[in-house]
Scaffold this motif. Structure first.
Motif, mmCIF file in Angstrom:
data_model
loop_
_atom_site.group_PDB
_atom_site.id
_atom_site.type_symbol
_atom_site.label_atom_id
_atom_site.label_comp_id
_atom_site.label_asym_id
_atom_site.label_seq_id
_atom_site.Cartn_x
_atom_site.Cartn_y
_atom_site.Cartn_z
ATOM 1 N N ASP A 38 0.832 -1.198 0.000
ATOM 2 C CA ASP A 38 0.000 0.000 0.000
ATOM 3 C C ASP A 38 0.867 1.248 0.000
ATOM 4 O O ASP A 38 1.805 1.359 0.792
ATOM 5 C CB ASP A 38 -0.897 0.049 1.243
ATOM 6 N N ARG A 40 0.695 4.882 1.103
ATOM 7 C CA ARG A 40 -0.138 5.559 2.104
ATOM 8 C C ARG A 40 0.093 7.065 2.085
ATOM 9 O O ARG A 40 1.234 7.509 2.143
ATOM 10 C CB ARG A 40 0.177 5.001 3.487
ATOM 11 N N THR A 67 -6.835 8.159 -0.084
ATOM 12 C CA THR A 67 -6.672 7.016 0.812
ATOM 13 C C THR A 67 -5.566 6.123 0.277
ATOM 14 O O THR A 67 -5.009 6.374 -0.782
ATOM 15 C CB THR A 67 -7.982 6.199 0.897
ATOM 16 N N ASN A 68 -5.281 5.048 1.004
ATOM 17 C CA ASN A 68 -4.259 4.103 0.560
ATOM 18 C C ASN A 68 -4.548 3.620 -0.855
ATOM 19 O O ASN A 68 -5.700 3.456 -1.238
ATOM 20 C CB ASN A 68 -4.229 2.874 1.469
ATOM 21 N N GLN A 70 -3.307 0.526 -3.694
ATOM 22 C CA GLN A 70 -2.585 -0.731 -3.888
ATOM 23 C C GLN A 70 -1.570 -0.539 -5.023
ATOM 24 O O GLN A 70 -1.932 -0.119 -6.119
ATOM 25 C CB GLN A 70 -3.556 -1.839 -4.270
#
Length: 167
Positions: A38, A40, A67-68, A70
């Motif tokens: 992730d 972040r 947000t995080n 992938q």
């Protein structure tokens, strides 16, 4: 040690990366590895590393917004053990985070070619490279240039030459 320029340079980098990461011999368990992680936001500096034998790739960044997300990192060593590759990318193609800094560092090899992209190819779209003035390449790192980087990053590709033992 510079980023490839023009169509021929981008083709060369893509061809080398394809040989290292995609050839059947490089798919052997010890020759390639891909891991999810992730990215972040929050403005804090984070790092993610992968090692393969004597070689390590570390992606260090700081990002803001959202947000995080992938991301993935793939590392590979060519069948003849002459090239080490590291790719870091967002599989969805475009990151919506604002990167305040980034650096990919290789240990155990010296960078031959590297490229950074604001958008990764996905769904028929092409990679969109960063402008040359936005990042710099040294023997072991690819990093943003302070004051020039425009905060968009979705992919980094590094191909490094491994030390060669002469007989």
């Amino acid at each position: 040690m510079a980023a490839p320029s023009g169509v021929a340079g981008r083709w060369l980098l893509a061809a080398v990366a394809a040989v290292v990461l995609l050839c059947p011999a490089a798919r052997a368990e010890e020759a390639a590895s891909t891991a999810d992680f992730d990215v972040r936001p929050g403005g804090v500096v984070h790092s993610f590393s992968r090692s393969l034998g004597d070689y390590t790739c570390t992606f260090t960044y700081s990002a803001q917004g959202g947000t995080n997300e992938q991301w993935q990192m793939s590392v590979g060593v060519s069948e003849d053990n002459l090239l080490f590759s590291c790719s870091v990318w967002r599989p969805q193609g475009k990151s919506y985070l604002f990167f305040t800094q980034f650096k990919a560092e290789v240990k155990g090899a010296k960078i031959e070619h590297a490229m950074a992209y604001s958008q990764a190819a996905v769904g028929g779209q092409s990679d969109v490279p960063l402008k040359q003035e936005e990042f710099e390449i040294t023997e072991t790192t690819v990093a943003h240039k302070e004051g020039k980087f425009r905060f968009a990053l979705s992919k980094l590709m590094v191909v490094a030459k491994t030390p060669r033992d002469e007989l």
